[in-house]
Design an enzyme around this catalytic site. Structure first.
Site, PDB file in Angstrom:
ATOM      1  N   ARG A 100      34.771 109.899  39.677  1.00 39.00           N
ATOM      2  CA  ARG A 100      34.572 108.352  39.425  1.00 39.00           C
ATOM      3  C   ARG A 100      33.346 108.092  39.937  1.00 39.00           C
ATOM      4  O   ARG A 100      32.922 108.331  41.153  1.00 39.00           O
ATOM      5  CB  ARG A 100      35.643 107.642  39.960  1.00 39.00           C
ATOM      6  N   ARG A 110      35.661 103.129  33.303  1.00 40.64           N
ATOM      7  CA  ARG A 110      35.971 103.867  34.740  1.00 40.64           C
ATOM      8  C   ARG A 110      36.588 105.296  34.298  1.00 40.64           C
ATOM      9  O   ARG A 110      37.522 105.445  33.340  1.00 40.64           O
ATOM     10  CB  ARG A 110      36.839 103.103  35.698  1.00 40.64           C
ATOM     11  N   ASP A 113      41.014 105.273  37.725  1.00 40.26           N
ATOM     12  CA  ASP A 113      41.113 103.933  38.623  1.00 40.26           C
ATOM     13  C   ASP A 113      42.677 104.472  39.184  1.00 40.26           C
ATOM     14  O   ASP A 113      43.482 104.469  38.572  1.00 40.26           O
ATOM     15  CB  ASP A 113      41.018 102.710  37.893  1.00 40.26           C
ATOM     16  N   ASP A 115      45.369 102.598  41.652  1.00 39.22           N
ATOM     17  CA  ASP A 115      45.671 101.184  42.308  1.00 39.22           C
ATOM     18  C   ASP A 115      46.883 101.111  43.176  1.00 39.22           C
ATOM     19  O   ASP A 115      47.937 101.366  42.353  1.00 39.22           O
ATOM     20  CB  ASP A 115      45.675 100.083  41.220  1.00 39.22           C
TER      21      ASP A 115
HETATM   22  N1  ROI Z   1      41.963  97.604  30.684  1.00 37.36           N
HETATM   23  C1  ROI Z   1      42.931  98.392  30.335  1.00 37.36           C
HETATM   24  N2  ROI Z   1      43.652  98.431  29.136  1.00 37.36           N
HETATM   25  N3  ROI Z   1      43.369  99.249  31.185  1.00 37.36           N
HETATM   26  C2  ROI Z   1      42.843  99.423  32.542  1.00 37.36           C
HETATM   27  O1  ROI Z   1      43.279 100.290  33.215  1.00 37.36           O
HETATM   28  C3  ROI Z   1      41.933  98.400  32.695  1.00 37.36           C
HETATM   29  N4  ROI Z   1      41.140  98.528  33.956  1.00 37.36           N
HETATM   30  C4  ROI Z   1      40.482  97.848  34.290  1.00 37.36           C
HETATM   31  C5  ROI Z   1      39.881  96.614  33.291  1.00 37.36           C
HETATM   32  C6  ROI Z   1      38.281  96.570  33.242  1.00 37.36           C
HETATM   33  C7  ROI Z   1      40.232  95.153  33.976  1.00 37.36           C
HETATM   34  N5  ROI Z   1      40.361  96.715  32.030  1.00 37.36           N
HETATM   35  C8  ROI Z   1      41.542  97.612  31.947  1.00 37.36           C
HETATM   36  O2  ROI Z   1      39.907  97.563  35.354  1.00 37.36           O
END
Ligand code: ROI
Length: 180
Positions: A100, A110, A113, A115
């Site tokens: 990343r 990305r 990610d 979270d």
């Molecule tokens: N959109 C989707 N479908 N899945 C994600 O994990 C995701 N993550 C983000 C943003 C850019 C808001 N859009 C996303 O951070």
């Protein structure tokens, strides 16, 4: 009862206070399915942490700018003795190990990610960590995988997750077969 089975000292692991934590996984660059699976493997190896459940992988349309690839999303449940910021540090390490780049571009694509969605029943509000995750209840790509592994969950606002999922639009969300 045999003498050696009676022990006043419990193994270290059972003495530690552990919290149940739900983690959201997202990726839309490179081999996203591979990245999500690697993330589960890496999370399972975090110290004092056990991977308890993983959802299927889902493909989802991007939320935010549409000129980016579809995402792979998933959720997992762990129990961990790490404090929230200790866990955050480990998740950021895994993000970096999976390549990343942190470019600071908001809502851009990305590689990986990770979270913290829910940390026990704690509310955390710091500059680098807000829990429950601020956007989770608006994101079907978080709530649907969460429902898959925690169908009886009651959300922090008191609503059953089943009610939320029954009312949400599944537009653009697709569960992938044989993901785990
Ligand atoms: N959109 C989707 N479908 N899945 C994600 O994990 C995701 N993550 C983000 C943003 C850019 C808001 N859009 C996303 O951070």
């Amino acid at each position: 009862m045999r003498l050696e089975s009676v022990s006043a000292v419990q193994p270290k692991e059972t003495q530690m206070h552990k919290e149940h934590v739900y983690i959201g996984v997202g990726s839309n660059l490179g081999d996203s399915q591979g990245k999500a699976r690697n993330a589960f493997d890496a999370i399972a190896k975090i110290e004092d942490t056990r991977l308890l459940k993983t959802s299927s992988l889902y493909s989802s349309k991007p939320m935010g700018p549409q000129d980016q690839p579809d995402y792979i999303n998933a959720v997992c449940l762990i129990d961990t003795a790490l404090k929230p910021h200790g866990l955050l540090k480990q998740l950021q390490r895994i993000e970096l190990e999976e390549g990343r780049e942190r470019k600071g571009e908001r809502w851009g694509p990305r590689t990986l990610d990770l979270d913290i969605l829910l940390y026990g029943s704690e509310t955390i509000d710091t500059a680098d960590l807000v829990v429950p995750h601020y956007g989770m209840a608006e994101r079907e790509f978080v709530m649907v995988p969460l429902f898959e592994i925690a169908p009886t969950m009651v959300m922090p606002d008191g609503k059953p997750i089943s009610q939320w999922v029954a009312n949400c639009s599944l537009d653009g969300l697709r569960r992938l077969r044989s993901s785990n």
